[in-house]
Design a protein around this motif. Structure first.
Motif, PDB file in Angstrom:
ATOM      1  N   LYS B  47       6.847 -23.059  15.242  1.00 25.26           N
ATOM      2  CA  LYS B  47       7.597 -21.901  15.444  1.00 25.26           C
ATOM      3  C   LYS B  47       6.776 -20.606  15.705  1.00 25.26           C
ATOM      4  N   THR B  48       5.539 -20.944  15.669  1.00 27.79           N
ATOM      5  CA  THR B  48       4.540 -19.701  16.161  1.00 27.79           C
ATOM      6  C   THR B  48       3.661 -20.092  17.178  1.00 27.79           C
ATOM      7  N   ARG B  49       3.232 -19.017  17.795  1.00 21.11           N
ATOM      8  CA  ARG B  49       2.408 -19.111  18.884  1.00 21.11           C
ATOM      9  C   ARG B  49       1.166 -19.942  18.477  1.00 21.11           C
ATOM     10  N   GLU B  50       0.707 -19.698  17.251  1.00 23.12           N
ATOM     11  CA  GLU B  50      -0.430 -20.168  17.069  1.00 23.12           C
ATOM     12  C   GLU B  50      -0.473 -21.745  16.864  1.00 23.12           C
ATOM     13  N   SER B  51       0.760 -22.191  16.211  1.00 26.88           N
ATOM     14  CA  SER B  51       0.992 -23.667  16.189  1.00 26.88           C
ATOM     15  C   SER B  51       1.223 -24.089  17.439  1.00 26.88           C
ATOM     16  N   ILE B  52       1.979 -23.585  18.315  1.00 23.64           N
ATOM     17  CA  ILE B  52       2.044 -23.996  19.659  1.00 23.64           C
ATOM     18  C   ILE B  52       0.981 -24.423  20.545  1.00 23.64           C
ATOM     19  N   THR B  53       0.088 -23.366  20.345  1.00 20.15           N
ATOM     20  CA  THR B  53      -1.001 -23.254  20.918  1.00 20.15           C
ATOM     21  C   THR B  53      -2.096 -24.338  20.367  1.00 20.15           C
ATOM     22  N   ALA B  54      -2.081 -24.507  19.234  1.00 17.07           N
ATOM     23  CA  ALA B  54      -3.061 -25.632  18.538  1.00 17.07           C
ATOM     24  C   ALA B  54      -2.510 -27.002  19.235  1.00 17.07           C
ATOM     25  N   PHE B  55      -1.033 -27.105  19.372  1.00 18.44           N
ATOM     26  CA  PHE B  55      -0.396 -28.377  19.723  1.00 18.44           C
ATOM     27  C   PHE B  55      -0.959 -28.656  21.158  1.00 18.44           C
ATOM     28  N   TYR B  56      -0.938 -27.852  22.094  1.00  8.69           N
ATOM     29  CA  TYR B  56      -1.295 -28.096  23.465  1.00  8.69           C
ATOM     30  C   TYR B  56      -2.933 -28.162  23.554  1.00  8.69           C
ATOM     31  N   SER B  57      -3.632 -27.536  22.695  1.00  4.30           N
ATOM     32  CA  SER B  57      -4.981 -27.620  22.775  1.00  4.30           C
ATOM     33  C   SER B  57      -5.593 -29.064  22.517  1.00  4.30           C
ATOM     34  N   ALA B  58      -4.770 -29.660  21.877  1.00  7.94           N
ATOM     35  CA  ALA B  58      -5.107 -31.191  21.404  1.00  7.94           C
ATOM     36  C   ALA B  58      -5.167 -31.869  22.735  1.00  7.94           C
ATOM     37  N   LEU B  59      -4.369 -31.359  23.962  1.00 11.48           N
ATOM     38  CA  LEU B  59      -4.431 -32.116  25.218  1.00 11.48           C
ATOM     39  C   LEU B  59      -5.468 -31.846  26.160  1.00 11.48           C
ATOM     40  N   GLU B  60      -6.192 -30.731  25.767  1.00  7.16           N
ATOM     41  CA  GLU B  60      -7.204 -30.254  26.674  1.00  7.16           C
ATOM     42  C   GLU B  60      -8.575 -30.967  27.181  1.00  7.16           C
ATOM     43  N   GLY B  61      -8.890 -31.795  26.103  1.00  5.34           N
ATOM     44  CA  GLY B  61     -10.192 -32.542  26.304  1.00  5.34           C
ATOM     45  C   GLY B  61      -9.561 -34.052  26.902  1.00  5.34           C
ATOM     46  N   LEU B  62      -8.295 -34.418  27.056  1.00  2.66           N
ATOM     47  CA  LEU B  62      -8.062 -35.583  27.528  1.00  2.66           C
ATOM     48  C   LEU B  62      -8.285 -35.510  29.063  1.00  2.66           C
ATOM     49  N   GLU B  63      -8.326 -36.973  29.791  1.00  2.00           N
ATOM     50  CA  GLU B  63      -8.086 -37.040  31.169  1.00  2.00           C
ATOM     51  C   GLU B  63      -6.463 -37.632  31.419  1.00  2.00           C
ATOM     52  N   GLN B  64      -5.805 -36.733  31.917  1.00  2.00           N
ATOM     53  CA  GLN B  64      -4.193 -37.027  32.066  1.00  2.00           C
ATOM     54  C   GLN B  64      -3.788 -36.929  33.317  1.00  2.00           C
ATOM     55  N   ARG B  65      -2.869 -38.003  33.696  1.00  2.00           N
ATOM     56  CA  ARG B  65      -2.181 -37.573  34.979  1.00  2.00           C
ATOM     57  C   ARG B  65      -0.668 -37.357  34.572  1.00  2.00           C
ATOM     58  N   THR B  66       0.028 -36.604  35.330  1.00  2.00           N
ATOM     59  CA  THR B  66       1.390 -36.654  34.855  1.00  2.00           C
ATOM     60  C   THR B  66       2.538 -36.532  36.067  1.00  2.00           C
ATOM     61  N   ARG B  67       3.600 -36.856  36.124  1.00  2.00           N
ATOM     62  CA  ARG B  67       4.342 -37.019  37.194  1.00  2.00           C
ATOM     63  C   ARG B  67       5.947 -36.713  36.766  1.00  2.00           C
ATOM     64  N   LEU B  68       6.623 -36.070  37.383  1.00  2.00           N
ATOM     65  CA  LEU B  68       7.938 -35.778  37.179  1.00  2.00           C
ATOM     66  C   LEU B  68       8.692 -36.805  37.820  1.00  2.00           C
ATOM     67  N   LEU B  69       9.527 -37.495  36.995  1.00  2.00           N
ATOM     68  CA  LEU B  69      10.361 -38.730  37.534  1.00  2.00           C
ATOM     69  C   LEU B  69      11.830 -38.501  37.844  1.00  2.00           C
ATOM     70  N   ALA B  70      12.225 -37.315  37.129  1.00  2.00           N
ATOM     71  CA  ALA B  70      13.754 -36.801  37.274  1.00  2.00           C
ATOM     72  C   ALA B  70      14.039 -35.438  36.522  1.00  2.00           C
ATOM     73  N   VAL B  71      14.706 -34.647  37.171  1.00  2.00           N
ATOM     74  CA  VAL B  71      15.298 -33.700  36.447  1.00  2.00           C
ATOM     75  C   VAL B  71      16.694 -33.325  36.669  1.00  2.00           C
ATOM     76  N   ARG B  72      17.220 -32.562  35.644  1.00  2.00           N
ATOM     77  CA  ARG B  72      18.538 -32.160  35.614  1.00  2.00           C
ATOM     78  C   ARG B  72      18.695 -30.873  35.192  1.00  2.00           C
ATOM     79  N   ILE B  73      19.369 -29.863  35.779  1.00  2.00           N
ATOM     80  CA  ILE B  73      19.556 -28.514  35.327  1.00  2.00           C
ATOM     81  C   ILE B  73      20.874 -28.226  35.189  1.00  2.00           C
ATOM     82  N   ALA B  74      21.322 -27.689  33.982  1.00  2.00           N
ATOM     83  CA  ALA B  74      22.664 -27.305  33.829  1.00  2.00           C
ATOM     84  C   ALA B  74      22.709 -26.252  32.863  1.00  2.00           C
TER      85      ALA B  74
END
Lengths: 124, 124
Positions: B47-74
């Motif tokens: 619920k805080t900017r700090e905790s959300i930043t910490a959550f995504y910081s854990a991804l920073e060092g990793l070698e990652q690939r992503t792709r969007l498979l499908a999206v629905r907007i409503a």
């Protein structure tokens, strides 16, 4: 205790099957008392058994095929991608919504929200 | 007025791209003040900017690939299926969650909930 992953998976499978070939009553039986349906997300939320039954009754006369494309279960909820093909006058309408469901401890659906828009329909 | 479908789609594309190769700060910039993150669904809600930043910081060092498979907007919300591949020591870990996001009128993310379980991870 929250419904198990296995139980939730069973209910999702049954739901997808019944959308193709079940009666409104069979589908509504999967829902808990007091459950809500928002399909698509952003439309009026159906809050009574009568309105939910009426919603699924509209599907009863249609020739439909469904298949579950992918499902993820977490925290006693499910998100799944499924395809609905409706055939009318030789034309096939395909829609593949993302549904999100919550469940009570017995695995009855307490809410369903379906993500799709008119743009997502394909006709062929 | 709710953010447009186009705007929401843009933010989803950008989010998926940044999970692969962005910094935590760039990802958190997509979020509105007061936004919440629940990843996976059922875990503690950040619920805080700090905790959300910490959550995504854990991804920073990793070698990652992503792709969007499908999206629905409503209804000013998005549900999407995307794949994250993480390579570590020559092993590829693949996870394809379903994310549900809500947005404010400017298209900033106000909540994100990710549906996945340990069983959904494949290793190859």
């Amino acid at each position: 205790m929250a419904a198990s992953r296995e139980r939730i998976r069973e209910v999702v499978d049954r739901y997808v099957g019944l959308v193709a070939s079940g009666t409104a009553a069979e589908i509504v039986d999967l829902y808990a008392e007091g459950a809500t349906v928002e399909d698509p997300v952003g439309s009026d939320v159906l809050k009574t058994r009568e309105s939910i039954t009426a919603f699924y009754s509209a599907l009863e006369g249609l020739e439909q095929r469904t298949r579950l494309l992918a499902v993820r279960i977490a925290g006693g909820e499910a998100a799944f991608h499924f395809e609905v093909q409706t055939v009318a006058d030789g034309v096939t309408y395909t829609l593949a919504p993302f549904d999100v469901m919550t469940f009570d401890d017995d695995g009855r659906i307490t809410s369903m929200r379906a993500y799709w828009g008119d743009d997502d329909m394909t006709i062929g």
